[in-house]
Motif scaffolding. Structure first.
Motif, PDB file in Angstrom:
ATOM      1  N   PRO A 188       0.836  -1.206   0.000  1.00 25.56           N
ATOM      2  CA  PRO A 188       0.000   0.000   0.000  1.00 25.56           C
ATOM      3  C   PRO A 188       0.875   1.262   0.000  1.00 25.56           C
ATOM      4  O   PRO A 188       1.874   1.332   0.711  1.00 25.56           O
ATOM      5  N   GLY A 189       0.502   2.211  -0.827  1.00 27.52           N
ATOM      6  CA  GLY A 189       1.305   3.421  -0.972  1.00 27.52           C
ATOM      7  C   GLY A 189       2.352   3.316  -2.059  1.00 27.52           C
ATOM      8  O   GLY A 189       2.986   4.316  -2.424  1.00 27.52           O
ATOM      9  N   GLY A 190       2.548   2.094  -2.584  1.00 29.36           N
ATOM     10  CA  GLY A 190       3.493   1.899  -3.674  1.00 29.36           C
ATOM     11  C   GLY A 190       2.892   2.273  -5.011  1.00 29.36           C
ATOM     12  O   GLY A 190       1.684   2.522  -5.136  1.00 29.36           O
ATOM     13  N   HIS A 191       3.734   2.291  -6.032  1.00 31.08           N
ATOM     14  CA  HIS A 191       3.290   2.715  -7.364  1.00 31.08           C
ATOM     15  C   HIS A 191       3.398   1.585  -8.385  1.00 31.08           C
ATOM     16  O   HIS A 191       4.382   0.842  -8.406  1.00 31.08           O
ATOM     17  N   LEU A 192       2.364   1.496  -9.201  1.00 30.60           N
ATOM     18  CA  LEU A 192       2.345   0.600 -10.349  1.00 30.60           C
ATOM     19  C   LEU A 192       2.537   1.443 -11.603  1.00 30.60           C
ATOM     20  O   LEU A 192       1.862   2.460 -11.788  1.00 30.60           O
ATOM     21  N   ILE A 193       3.472   1.031 -12.455  1.00 29.03           N
ATOM     22  CA  ILE A 193       3.699   1.715 -13.730  1.00 29.03           C
ATOM     23  C   ILE A 193       3.424   0.728 -14.851  1.00 29.03           C
ATOM     24  O   ILE A 193       4.072  -0.314 -14.955  1.00 29.03           O
ATOM     25  N   LEU A 194       2.425   1.058 -15.670  1.00 30.66           N
ATOM     26  CA  LEU A 194       2.027   0.214 -16.788  1.00 30.66           C
ATOM     27  C   LEU A 194       2.358   0.885 -18.113  1.00 30.66           C
ATOM     28  O   LEU A 194       2.129   2.084 -18.282  1.00 30.66           O
ATOM     29  N   ILE A 195       2.865   0.100 -19.029  1.00 29.42           N
ATOM     30  CA  ILE A 195       2.943   0.535 -20.426  1.00 29.42           C
ATOM     31  C   ILE A 195       2.147  -0.463 -21.244  1.00 29.42           C
ATOM     32  O   ILE A 195       2.370  -1.674 -21.160  1.00 29.42           O
ATOM     33  N   SER A 196       1.204   0.058 -22.008  1.00 27.79           N
ATOM     34  CA  SER A 196       0.339  -0.784 -22.827  1.00 27.79           C
ATOM     35  C   SER A 196       0.246  -0.208 -24.227  1.00 27.79           C
ATOM     36  O   SER A 196       0.530   0.977 -24.448  1.00 27.79           O
ATOM     37  N   VAL A 197      -0.168  -1.051 -25.158  1.00 24.69           N
ATOM     38  CA  VAL A 197      -0.585  -0.543 -26.462  1.00 24.69           C
ATOM     39  C   VAL A 197      -2.095  -0.712 -26.542  1.00 24.69           C
ATOM     40  O   VAL A 197      -2.645  -1.722 -26.076  1.00 24.69           O
ATOM     41  N   LEU A 198      -2.766   0.263 -27.102  1.00 27.48           N
ATOM     42  CA  LEU A 198      -4.227   0.321 -27.081  1.00 27.48           C
ATOM     43  C   LEU A 198      -4.824  -0.153 -28.401  1.00 27.48           C
ATOM     44  O   LEU A 198      -4.255   0.058 -29.474  1.00 27.48           O
ATOM     45  N   ASN A 199      -5.999  -0.791 -28.284  1.00 26.28           N
ATOM     46  CA  ASN A 199      -6.781  -1.228 -29.447  1.00 26.28           C
ATOM     47  C   ASN A 199      -5.986  -2.132 -30.380  1.00 26.28           C
ATOM     48  O   ASN A 199      -6.028  -1.986 -31.600  1.00 26.28           O
ATOM     49  N   THR A 200      -5.264  -3.066 -29.791  1.00 22.19           N
ATOM     50  CA  THR A 200      -4.522  -4.029 -30.598  1.00 22.19           C
ATOM     51  C   THR A 200      -5.167  -5.399 -30.495  1.00 22.19           C
ATOM     52  O   THR A 200      -5.782  -5.726 -29.475  1.00 22.19           O
ATOM     53  N   THR A 201      -5.037  -6.197 -31.534  1.00 18.97           N
ATOM     54  CA  THR A 201      -5.580  -7.557 -31.510  1.00 18.97           C
ATOM     55  C   THR A 201      -4.518  -8.610 -31.801  1.00 18.97           C
ATOM     56  O   THR A 201      -4.719  -9.775 -31.496  1.00 18.97           O
ATOM     57  N   TYR A 202      -3.394  -8.202 -32.392  1.00 15.32           N
ATOM     58  CA  TYR A 202      -2.359  -9.187 -32.728  1.00 15.32           C
ATOM     59  C   TYR A 202      -1.010  -8.505 -32.891  1.00 15.32           C
ATOM     60  O   TYR A 202      -0.910  -7.287 -33.061  1.00 15.32           O
ATOM     61  N   TYR A 203       0.041  -9.321 -32.855  1.00 16.99           N
ATOM     62  CA  TYR A 203       1.377  -8.883 -33.238  1.00 16.99           C
ATOM     63  C   TYR A 203       2.098 -10.089 -33.821  1.00 16.99           C
ATOM     64  O   TYR A 203       1.867 -11.232 -33.407  1.00 16.99           O
ATOM     65  N   MET A 204       2.956  -9.855 -34.798  1.00 16.88           N
ATOM     66  CA  MET A 204       3.665 -10.919 -35.482  1.00 16.88           C
ATOM     67  C   MET A 204       5.075 -11.055 -34.931  1.00 16.88           C
ATOM     68  O   MET A 204       5.769 -10.058 -34.703  1.00 16.88           O
ATOM     69  N   VAL A 205       5.494 -12.299 -34.700  1.00 19.02           N
ATOM     70  CA  VAL A 205       6.865 -12.588 -34.270  1.00 19.02           C
ATOM     71  C   VAL A 205       7.360 -13.777 -35.078  1.00 19.02           C
ATOM     72  O   VAL A 205       6.807 -14.874 -34.968  1.00 19.02           O
ATOM     73  N   GLY A 206       8.368 -13.554 -35.894  1.00 17.56           N
ATOM     74  CA  GLY A 206       8.921 -14.631 -36.691  1.00 17.56           C
ATOM     75  C   GLY A 206       7.912 -15.297 -37.608  1.00 17.56           C
ATOM     76  O   GLY A 206       7.957 -16.513 -37.809  1.00 17.56           O
ATOM     77  N   GLY A 207       6.974 -14.526 -38.154  1.00 15.96           N
ATOM     78  CA  GLY A 207       5.963 -15.079 -39.040  1.00 15.96           C
ATOM     79  C   GLY A 207       4.804 -15.747 -38.335  1.00 15.96           C
ATOM     80  O   GLY A 207       3.916 -16.308 -38.980  1.00 15.96           O
ATOM     81  N   VAL A 208       4.790 -15.701 -37.010  1.00 18.81           N
ATOM     82  CA  VAL A 208       3.726 -16.318 -36.215  1.00 18.81           C
ATOM     83  C   VAL A 208       2.855 -15.222 -35.619  1.00 18.81           C
ATOM     84  O   VAL A 208       3.360 -14.229 -35.091  1.00 18.81           O
ATOM     85  N   LYS A 209       1.542 -15.402 -35.696  1.00 21.24           N
ATOM     86  CA  LYS A 209       0.606 -14.417 -35.153  1.00 21.24           C
ATOM     87  C   LYS A 209       0.301 -14.732 -33.694  1.00 21.24           C
ATOM     88  O   LYS A 209      -0.175 -15.828 -33.370  1.00 21.24           O
ATOM     89  N   PHE A 210       0.578 -13.764 -32.825  1.00 20.76           N
ATOM     90  CA  PHE A 210       0.274 -13.892 -31.400  1.00 20.76           C
ATOM     91  C   PHE A 210      -0.920 -13.013 -31.046  1.00 20.76           C
ATOM     92  O   PHE A 210      -1.082 -11.915 -31.588  1.00 20.76           O
TER      93      PHE A 210
END
Length: 260
Positions: A188-210
């Motif tokens: 309690p009293g600590g901080h959470l730092i989030l980095i996100s990308v918004l409105n995404t559904t997929y990303y490609m890695v090495g030709g594979v869809k995640f």
């Protein structure tokens, strides 16, 4: 290109080196740098240098074997604990920390961190400082209520998390459950730092869809508030690149204080 069912970062074979090369490297054809490197590192530098996020213990719960966001943190936190939900990424992170042969090269990130601090000629010192601050690299499993079970960690003064929630969650309920598990790592009293990308559904890695969980800014803010967080700072940057490798609209950096 994989046309089959989408895969999940924490459940399937994930090539973190290919992921870094495509989205986080200094290679000439890497078009995501403004969103994945500059934007988060500038915001982390701002938050940590401002002084309202501080303490001794920081826990990082991020996807892949990313470490670029932690360069600013090692100026403040004496003990950085890294959690990885993918064993291959755990091994890659440990390899970098221990300066083993074949470790991924993050020199471009340490150089940028040193530049932000006005110490461009000290980037090698910056890398050494971060490696010294990292005390443990531990596997975690979001199937467990305590994601580090059977290990019990000290509650952190700060938890940082980059892209893990959109990488492992299937829907809004999943997001709330997993965000709650991350929240339990924080005092309690600590901080959470989030980095996100918004409105995404997929990303490609090495030709594979995640698969990626599609979230909006207000959903993430409301989720934090429901879990007892007060948002201190938020910055959103619209996408600055043109690529079919992923379909996000914007990158979001958010800092929130845990009130209970």
């Amino acid at each position: 290109m994989d046309c089959g069912p989408k895969k999940f970062y924490h459940k399937h074979d994930f090539d973190c080196r290919s992921f870094h090369d495509r989205y986080f490297s200094d290679k000439p054809d890497m078009v995501f740098g403004d969103d994945t490197l500059t934007f988060p590192m500038v915001n982390f530098h701002y938050v940590f240098s401002s002084g309202f996020v501080k303490g001794d213990v920081l826990i990082d719960v991020s996807m892949s074997s990313l470490i670029h966001h932690l360069y600013s943190a090692c100026d403040i936190f004496k003990d950085i604990i890294i959690l990885k939900a993918n064993e291959r990424c755990n091994m890659e992170t440990s390899k970098w920390k221990d300066t083993r042969t074949g470790a991924y090269h993050w020199g471009h990130a340490s150089a940028h961190a040193a530049k932000l601090e006005g110490k461009s000629d000290q980037f090698q010192d910056k890398e050494k400082q971060l490696k010294t601050a990292i005390s443990h690299v531990i596997s975690c499993d979001f199937e467990n209520e305590n994601i580090t079970y059977p290990v019990v960690l000290p509650l952190a003064d700060c938890v940082t998390s980059i892209h893990i929630l959109e990488a492992i969650c299937k829907d809004e309920d999943d997001f709330m459950r997993n965000l709650g598990k991350i929240s339990k790592l924080l005092k309690p009293g600590g901080h959470l730092i989030l980095i996100s990308v918004l409105n995404t559904t997929y990303y490609m890695v090495g030709g594979v869809k995640f698969s990626a969980f599609q979230s909006e800014e207000m959903f993430v803010k409301n989720a934090l508030q429901k879990l007892g967080f007060v948002i201190d700072y938020c910055s959103v940057q619209r996408r600055k690149n043109d690529s079919s490798l992923t379909d996000y609209d914007a990158a979001m950096f958010i800092t929130a204080c845990k009130t209970k």
